[in-house]
Design a protein around this motif. Structure first.
Motif, PDB file in Angstrom:
ATOM      1  N   ALA A 187       0.821  -1.224   0.000  1.00 32.40           N
ATOM      2  CA  ALA A 187       0.000   0.000   0.000  1.00 32.40           C
ATOM      3  C   ALA A 187       0.852   1.270   0.000  1.00 32.40           C
ATOM      4  CB  ALA A 187      -0.950  -0.027   1.198  1.00 32.40           C
ATOM      5  N   GLY A 188       1.508   1.559   1.126  1.00 35.32           N
ATOM      6  CA  GLY A 188       2.244   2.817   1.274  1.00 35.32           C
ATOM      7  C   GLY A 188       3.316   3.027   0.220  1.00 35.32           C
ATOM      8  N   LEU A 189       4.134   1.993  -0.011  1.00 27.31           N
ATOM      9  CA  LEU A 189       5.234   2.120  -0.982  1.00 27.31           C
ATOM     10  C   LEU A 189       4.732   2.318  -2.414  1.00 27.31           C
ATOM     11  CD1 LEU A 189       8.146   2.353  -0.268  1.00 27.31           C
ATOM     12  CD2 LEU A 189       8.471  -0.071  -0.786  1.00 27.31           C
ATOM     13  N   PRO A 190       3.746   1.525  -2.880  1.00 21.60           N
ATOM     14  CA  PRO A 190       3.194   1.784  -4.222  1.00 21.60           C
ATOM     15  C   PRO A 190       2.617   3.198  -4.346  1.00 21.60           C
ATOM     16  CG  PRO A 190       2.470  -0.366  -3.448  1.00 21.60           C
ATOM     17  CD  PRO A 190       3.191   0.280  -2.306  1.00 21.60           C
ATOM     18  N   MET A 191       2.000   3.705  -3.280  1.00 15.88           N
ATOM     19  CA  MET A 191       1.452   5.065  -3.288  1.00 15.88           C
ATOM     20  C   MET A 191       2.593   6.083  -3.420  1.00 15.88           C
ATOM     21  SD  MET A 191      -1.281   4.513  -0.186  1.00 15.88           S
ATOM     22  CE  MET A 191      -1.490   6.255   0.189  1.00 15.88           C
ATOM     23  N   LEU A 192       3.667   5.860  -2.636  1.00 11.47           N
ATOM     24  CA  LEU A 192       4.825   6.760  -2.676  1.00 11.47           C
ATOM     25  C   LEU A 192       5.470   6.755  -4.064  1.00 11.47           C
ATOM     26  CD1 LEU A 192       6.678   8.655  -1.011  1.00 11.47           C
ATOM     27  CD2 LEU A 192       8.030   6.642  -0.410  1.00 11.47           C
ATOM     28  N   ASN A 193       5.530   5.560  -4.675  1.00 14.71           N
ATOM     29  CA  ASN A 193       6.111   5.438  -6.017  1.00 14.71           C
ATOM     30  C   ASN A 193       5.378   6.312  -7.036  1.00 14.71           C
ATOM     31  OD1 ASN A 193       8.077   3.671  -5.190  1.00 14.71           O
ATOM     32  ND2 ASN A 193       6.947   1.830  -5.761  1.00 14.71           N
ATOM     33  N   ILE A 212     -14.100  -9.185  -0.067  1.00 18.18           N
ATOM     34  CA  ILE A 212     -13.366  -9.993  -1.052  1.00 18.18           C
ATOM     35  C   ILE A 212     -11.881  -9.631  -0.959  1.00 18.18           C
ATOM     36  CG2 ILE A 212     -13.056 -10.538  -3.514  1.00 18.18           C
ATOM     37  CD1 ILE A 212     -16.030  -9.628  -3.880  1.00 18.18           C
ATOM     38  N   LYS A 213     -11.047 -10.645  -0.687  1.00 12.91           N
ATOM     39  CA  LYS A 213      -9.603 -10.387  -0.587  1.00 12.91           C
ATOM     40  C   LYS A 213      -9.021 -10.151  -1.977  1.00 12.91           C
ATOM     41  CE  LYS A 213      -8.603 -12.449   3.829  1.00 12.91           C
ATOM     42  NZ  LYS A 213      -7.811 -13.370   4.626  1.00 12.91           N
ATOM     43  N   LEU A 214      -8.097  -9.196  -2.067  1.00 16.20           N
ATOM     44  CA  LEU A 214      -7.526  -8.827  -3.371  1.00 16.20           C
ATOM     45  C   LEU A 214      -6.189  -9.508  -3.646  1.00 16.20           C
ATOM     46  CD1 LEU A 214      -8.234  -4.968  -3.405  1.00 16.20           C
ATOM     47  CD2 LEU A 214      -9.640  -6.786  -4.350  1.00 16.20           C
ATOM     48  N   GLY A 215      -5.551 -10.050  -2.610  1.00 17.57           N
ATOM     49  CA  GLY A 215      -4.208 -10.626  -2.793  1.00 17.57           C
ATOM     50  C   GLY A 215      -3.174  -9.515  -2.902  1.00 17.57           C
ATOM     51  N   ALA A 216      -1.895  -9.859  -2.737  1.00 12.37           N
ATOM     52  CA  ALA A 216      -0.825  -8.845  -2.718  1.00 12.37           C
ATOM     53  C   ALA A 216      -0.782  -8.035  -4.010  1.00 12.37           C
ATOM     54  CB  ALA A 216       0.522  -9.510  -2.457  1.00 12.37           C
ATOM     55  N   GLY A 217      -0.832  -8.709  -5.165  1.00  9.52           N
ATOM     56  CA  GLY A 217      -0.788  -8.008  -6.461  1.00  9.52           C
ATOM     57  C   GLY A 217      -1.991  -7.106  -6.658  1.00  9.52           C
ATOM     58  N   GLY A 218      -3.160  -7.589  -6.270  1.00  8.18           N
ATOM     59  CA  GLY A 218      -4.398  -6.817  -6.399  1.00  8.18           C
ATOM     60  C   GLY A 218      -4.385  -5.583  -5.513  1.00  8.18           C
ATOM     61  N   LEU A 219      -3.837  -5.743  -4.283  1.00  9.20           N
ATOM     62  CA  LEU A 219      -3.748  -4.600  -3.369  1.00  9.20           C
ATOM     63  C   LEU A 219      -2.797  -3.544  -3.917  1.00  9.20           C
ATOM     64  CD1 LEU A 219      -3.586  -6.331   0.135  1.00  9.20           C
ATOM     65  CD2 LEU A 219      -5.371  -4.789  -0.671  1.00  9.20           C
ATOM     66  N   THR A 220      -1.629  -3.988  -4.397  1.00 10.66           N
ATOM     67  CA  THR A 220      -0.637  -3.053  -4.947  1.00 10.66           C
ATOM     68  C   THR A 220      -1.244  -2.261  -6.094  1.00 10.66           C
ATOM     69  OG1 THR A 220       1.170  -4.498  -4.288  1.00 10.66           O
ATOM     70  CG2 THR A 220       1.669  -2.884  -5.990  1.00 10.66           C
ATOM     71  N   ALA A 251      -4.468  -1.744  -6.638  1.00 11.50           N
ATOM     72  CA  ALA A 251      -5.564  -0.910  -6.123  1.00 11.50           C
ATOM     73  C   ALA A 251      -5.031   0.391  -5.524  1.00 11.50           C
ATOM     74  CB  ALA A 251      -6.369  -1.684  -5.075  1.00 11.50           C
ATOM     75  N   TYR A 252      -3.991   0.295  -4.713  1.00 12.24           N
ATOM     76  CA  TYR A 252      -3.442   1.498  -4.074  1.00 12.24           C
ATOM     77  C   TYR A 252      -2.714   2.386  -5.087  1.00 12.24           C
ATOM     78  CZ  TYR A 252      -4.867   0.074   0.573  1.00 12.24           C
ATOM     79  OH  TYR A 252      -5.635  -0.254   1.673  1.00 12.24           O
ATOM     80  N   THR A 253      -1.993   1.764  -6.028  1.00  6.73           N
ATOM     81  CA  THR A 253      -1.304   2.533  -7.072  1.00  6.73           C
ATOM     82  C   THR A 253      -2.319   3.301  -7.908  1.00  6.73           C
ATOM     83  OG1 THR A 253       0.493   0.925  -7.202  1.00  6.73           O
ATOM     84  CG2 THR A 253       0.199   2.322  -9.112  1.00  6.73           C
ATOM     85  N   ASN A 254      -3.347   2.593  -8.385  1.00  6.61           N
ATOM     86  CA  ASN A 254      -4.346   3.221  -9.262  1.00  6.61           C
ATOM     87  C   ASN A 254      -5.179   4.275  -8.530  1.00  6.61           C
ATOM     88  OD1 ASN A 254      -3.432   1.668 -11.363  1.00  6.61           O
ATOM     89  ND2 ASN A 254      -5.013   0.096 -11.146  1.00  6.61           N
ATOM     90  N   SER A 255      -5.454   4.035  -7.250  1.00  7.24           N
ATOM     91  CA  SER A 255      -6.242   5.014  -6.473  1.00  7.24           C
ATOM     92  C   SER A 255      -5.536   6.361  -6.449  1.00  7.24           C
ATOM     93  CB  SER A 255      -6.455   4.515  -5.040  1.00  7.24           C
ATOM     94  OG  SER A 255      -7.305   3.397  -5.046  1.00  7.24           O
ATOM     95  N   VAL A 256      -4.218   6.344  -6.186  1.00  8.55           N
ATOM     96  CA  VAL A 256      -3.463   7.606  -6.126  1.00  8.55           C
ATOM     97  C   VAL A 256      -3.306   8.201  -7.528  1.00  8.55           C
ATOM     98  CG1 VAL A 256      -1.248   8.677  -5.496  1.00  8.55           C
ATOM     99  CG2 VAL A 256      -2.281   6.971  -3.990  1.00  8.55           C
ATOM    100  N   ALA A 257      -2.984   7.351  -8.502  1.00  8.43           N
ATOM    101  CA  ALA A 257      -2.802   7.837  -9.888  1.00  8.43           C
ATOM    102  C   ALA A 257      -4.087   8.475 -10.416  1.00  8.43           C
ATOM    103  CB  ALA A 257      -2.355   6.693 -10.789  1.00  8.43           C
TER     104      ALA A 257
END
Length: 197
Positions: free
Chosen positions: A69-75, A96-104, A106-112
């Motif tokens: 979450a935090g690191l993908p957002m910072l990126n 519904i669980k997103l899994g590690a790739g799905g979470l990364t 989700a957080y990347t796209n939310s900020v973008a």
């Protein structure tokens, strides 16, 4: 320096989880904690944070699996070359669980996606002054500030008139000296990042 003009919010639903992104312009590292507290939702499953403020960078996963979450957002903030910005992504878990790739993702796209909604501006660090004049000169000085399109922060009236404004060029002070027959006082009271006109 590139940053955002105003606080911007963006919401997206991914597999029944709600992701609310809040982007906040911030020029003082001392303000980060209170702003994060103010815009985080206490009833949310997670409030993940990333910020770049005055060369300080931080990422926080707030209970999501480490690094998703935090690191993908910072990126995203780094890739866009942004500074003096806080990103908070508040997640309400939808079951519904997103899994590690799905979470990364989700957080990347939310900020973008939130950044697409935000107004990106160029800012620069400019000195802030307080200029004190007698009432007799205030009308002329107000006119001069307006004519030169100077960023006026505040005007305070007590026994004198106090103008708080940003000055890139201190030759303006020489003009006031002339205007007031050198009966004014001034003081540099700090500096801040303001949008380049």
């Amino acid at each position: 320096m590139k940053s955002i003009e105003n606080i911007t919010q963006y919401t997206t639903i991914i597999k029944k989880s709600e992701f609310i992104t809040t982007l906040i312009p911030c020029n003082e590292i001392e303000q980060v904690e209170s702003l994060v507290a103010k815009y985080s939702k206490s009833d949310a499953t997670h409030n993940c944070v990333a910020y770049i403020v005055n060369n300080h960078e931080k990422a926080n996963d707030d209970g999501e699996p480490s690094g998703t979450a935090g690191l993908p957002m910072l990126n995203v903030l780094q890739r866009q070359g942004l500074e003096n910005i806080i990103a908070i992504v508040t997640r309400y878990f939808g079951g519904i669980k997103l899994g590690a790739g799905g979470l990364t993702r989700a957080y990347t796209n939310s900020v973008a996606d939130a950044l697409k909604e935000a107004r990106i501006v160029e800012k620069e660090c400019v000195a802030k002054y307080r200029i004190d004049v007698d009432y007799h000169y205030s009308k002329k000085l107000s006119y001069l500030i307006q004519a030169k399109n100077l960023p006026l922060v505040d005007t305070i009236y007590d026994e004198k008139v106090h103008y708080i404004l940003f000055l890139k060029d201190t030759s303006f002070i020489d003009e006031i000296q002339e205007l007031t027959a050198n009966t004014f006082t001034y003081e540099k009271i700090g500096e801040d990042y303001i949008e380049i006109a």
